[in-house]
Design an enzyme around this catalytic site. Structure first.
Site, short mmCIF file in Angstrom:
data_model
loop_
_atom_site.label_atom_id
_atom_site.label_comp_id
_atom_site.label_asym_id
_atom_site.label_seq_id
_atom_site.Cartn_x
_atom_site.Cartn_y
_atom_site.Cartn_z
CE LYS A 161 -3.57 2.02 2.97
NZ LYS A 161 -2.83 3.27 3.04
NE ARG A 182 -9.29 8.82 -1.43
CZ ARG A 182 -9.32 7.54 -1.76
NH1 ARG A 182 -10.46 6.99 -2.06
NH2 ARG A 182 -8.22 6.84 -1.78
CD GLU A 226 -1.60 6.55 -3.00
OE1 GLU A 226 -2.75 6.26 -3.42
OE2 GLU A 226 -1.39 6.96 -1.84
CE LYS A 368 -2.43 3.50 7.74
NZ LYS A 368 -2.60 4.88 8.20
CB CYS A 462 -1.12 28.63 35.80
SG CYS A 462 -0.21 29.16 34.34
CB CYS A 485 -1.41 33.63 32.25
SG CYS A 485 -0.26 32.27 32.25
#
Ligand SMILES: [Zn+2]
Length: 725
Positions: A161, A182, A226, A368, A462, A485
């Site tokens: 792929k 596409r 592709e 994948k 923070c 801040c």
């Protein structure tokens, strides 16, 4: 819903209508998740507001990342992070199926259309493949196929792929007539000129032979393939960009996608983008289709098209797994990027019988590969405060060589992510990059965890200003709500100065922090009050830097209005919405008086087309006294006076520098006049400068202009130039 078979096929030309779905075959690539959600938990109750908000947030976030990935080819997150966002959304949507938010539902297929190219409608849709990552998922696919076909074993076609950009190439009577992306699956960008510039597609399909027999040339065929870039070309182009001081491409895929969206085919021609073909969409006459993918592979080669190397025809799922493993093992040695393997049912007759689900073929699946990862030690976690006050944890790592770079920091996103990973200082962690920019922590090696380590506690205050952090119920992110801040201010200034906004050169993260902490800059408007005295002595700023910085700040008064709007960093206003907002509120006064009907009105009726929720949020912000003060101060500084620059102004195409004082004009007025006349205004004379406007007491720019032979005019001449037109 992008794919509605009956309607779609009625719109096809009669020659393609035939037995509808049978016409569509191999359309591959953009891969989407097949996350199965839990059964609905809603039980008829209303979803808590936090859930609705989160769904809305996820939908927007995913849409933004789709846009970055598909349309702009500039992803900000890894595929794995993207998949996690989508899985979370699917989970929430499955639990609360009826929730409607202002954000549109997430499309199954990301849309890559840019709006620049003409639109081309595909004869047969170009959809995505479902994705698997485990042997069990692949076996489940095989079971579904076998059950549907009533067969014990099925013949498969397995091929690598490619990781590039999908393309559909139309040939009519054998002649190459069109190339399209596409797009949204039904319609894509017509990139014919760019593809022609690459010279990778033959003008005409060759009349070749396969197995000793002549290969037929169909009356009409959409060949799917592709476009990709080899690692070598990727390194070569990035080295050239680095030498020019330009930002490198993140990976070969982005390079391929970005190249095919270039507006000038001449720019495309100088890059080596390659093509591989592996499937078809529309095919007329249908009876002339090959009987299996092996045959089609041979046809492609006979027609003179580049084909996938070393595909395998195998029988049964175990053989398919072995073929995938071989592709995986060959991956390292391949000169081009692949990100998985595709398993397709080999016989066309079988594929026809299996058909399609609403968004993907039932006869193919994408495997994948797991992204590459590296193991290293987590030394600590630091916290960054963003422009909106969002506090992001950052993993500080033992530096590790990974994917050609040294990684010493990784993004952790939020407290939930830390909790999900059960991350502890001293852990051995896995870093992933998945071919993208910012590395992330993908997991923890629990076997290597030191004894006595403690779960990590998110800070309550923070780290920049000590203000207590807050977290809205259902939200993953902690916020510092203190608008003064220092870190928040620095990030706002950095954003204001960024290239998409006012593009003030020289204000990066460090300078922004130094300006806030050492030069008393408490808002973006304060930038315009700075002078050399205030700047010189700030760490990292000498006399020369101060002068450059002041010139750059000065020039930014001429920034286009929509960029100023974006630079303000108003809630929910990214670059694209800033253009809509700038269009309905043409200057600072208009922005101060903008109202809900204007913000929510339809775009074609002169409104901005924003949702009611966004409009409310925006008006709340604009009604704040600090915001109003800020805008009025910017107006006094001459910021935001420039609308859209005309393409045909008297100074269109000129690159102009102004030096010295021009009688009768304020600096801001001159800059606005120049930009409104179509000129591009820069701060320093270079070889690109085409005109220098010199007033009283000109600086070194005048000498440079003379030595470079740049034409020089004075204020009076400029006046004549602008007024004469
Ligand atoms: Zn703070």
């Amino acid at each position: 819903m992008m794919f509605a078979p009956p309607d779609f096929f009625r719109r096809l030309p009669p020659c393609c209508r035939l037995p509808s779905l049978l016409l569509i075959l191999l359309a591959t690539f953009a891969v989407h998740n097949v996350a199965a959600g839990p059964p609905p938990l809603s039980d008829g109750h209303e979803a808590p507001p936090a859930v609705i908000e989160r769904i809305d947030e996820l939908r927007r976030e995913i849409a933004r990342h789709d846009d970055l990935y598909f349309r702009l080819a500039e992803p900000e997150i890894t595929d794995a992070e993207y998949d996690a966002l989508k899985a979370e959304l699917r989970r929430l949507e499955a639990a609360w199926p009826d929730i409607v938010t202002d954000a549109p539902p997430v499309a199954e297929i990301g849309d890559d259309r840019t709006g620049f190219f003409p639109t081309h409608r595909h004869a047969a849709p170009m959809l995505s493949l479902d994705k698997v990552t485990t042997g069990a998922e692949l076996a489940a696919f095989d079971r579904r196929v076998r059950r549907a076909l009533g067969r014990d074993a099925v013949d498969y076609w397995v091929e690598p792929k490619f990781d590039g950009i999908a393309v559909s190439l139309t040939f009519e009577e054998g002649r190459f007539t069109r190339a399209a992306t596409r797009g949204n699956g039904e319609e894509g960008d017509d990139i014919t000129a760019n593809v022609r510039a690459l010279e990778v597609v033959p003008h005409k399909l060759r009349r070749g032979t396969a197995d000793g027999r002549p290969v037929p040339v169909p009356d009409f065929i959409e060949i799917r393939g592709e476009l990709f870039v080899s690692f070598k070309e990727f390194d070569h182009l990035n080295a050239a960009r680095a030498a020019e001081g330009e930002r490198p491409f993140a990976n070969p895929r982005n390079l391929a996608a970005g190249t095919m969206k270039l507006r000038d085919p001449a720019d495309v021609a100088v890059r080596r983008v390659e093509l591989v073909c592996f499937g078809w969409g529309g095919f007329v006459p249908e009876a002339a289709r090959p009987s299996d993918l092996q045959g089609f592979h041979e046809w492609l080669a006979a027609w003179g098209l580049p084909v996938v190397e070393a595909p395998e025809a195998v029988q049964g799922v175990e053989a398919a797994k072995a073929a995938i493993r071989r592709i995986g093992e060959s991956r390292e040695a391949l000169p081009f990027p692949i990100d998985g393997a595709v398993v397709k049912v080999a016989a066309v007759e079988d594929a026809d019988a299996l058909g399609w689900s609403t968004s993907a073929p039932r006869w193919a699946i994408a495997w994948k590969f797991a992204p590459p990862r590296a193991a290293t030690l987590l030394r600590g976690v630091t916290f960054q405060v963003g422009r909106t006050g969002a506090v992001t944890p950052v993993a500080e790592l033992e530096p590790v060589a990974f994917e050609g770079a040294t990684v010493s920091r990784a993004s952790l996103h939020n407290a939930d992510e830390i909790a999900r990973l059960d991350l502890r200082i001293g852990d051995t962690v896995y870093v992933e990059k998945a071919g993208d920019i910012i590395p992330v922590i993908a997991g923890v090696d629990l076997t290597a965890r030191p004894d006595g380590s403690e779960p990590f506690a998110f800070p309550e205050a923070c780290p920049s200003c000590g203000y207590p952090l807050s977290r809205a119920p259902g939200h993953a992110v902690h916020y510092c709500e203190n608008r003064q801040c220092p870190d928040r201010l620095a990030r706002r200034i950095e954003h204001f100065a960024s290239s998409g906004a006012l593009s003030i050169r020289g204000i990066g993260p460090r300078t922004a922090e130094a300006l806030v902490r050492e030069a008393g800059v408490a808002s973006v408007a304060d930038l315009y009050r700075l002078d050399a005295e205030a700047l010189v002595g700030v760490p990292g700023i000498g006399e020369r830097t101060a002068a450059d910085l002041l010139a750059a700040i000065d020039a930014s008064r001429a920034a286009r209005w929509d960029r100023v709007v974006y630079g303000l960093g108003l809630p929910g206003i990214g670059a694209r919405r800033a253009q809509s907002l700038a269009a309905v509120a043409g200057d600072i006064d208009a922005l101060l008086t903008v109202d809900a009907p204007l913000l929510t009105g339809a775009v074609d009726e002169g409104g901005a087309g924003f949702s009611a929720a966004l409009a409310r949020q925006l008006l709340d912000e604009l009604e704040r006294p600090e915001t109003r003060r800020l805008l009025l101060t910017l107006k006094d500084a001459g910021v935001g006076a420039v609308a859209q620059p005309p393409r045909d102004g008297p100074l269109a195409g000129e690159v102009v520098v102004v030096t010295g004082r021009l009688a009768g004009w304020t600096r801001a007025e001159v800059l606005a006049l120049l930009v409104n006349a179509g000129a591009e205004v820069r701060t320093r004379v270079t070889r690109e400068t085409t005109l220098l406007v010199a007033g009283e007491r000109p600086g070194s720019n005048l000498d440079r202009a003379r030595s470079l032979g740049v034409p020089v005019i004075d204020g009076a001449e400029l006046r004549r130039l602008l007024v004469a037109e």
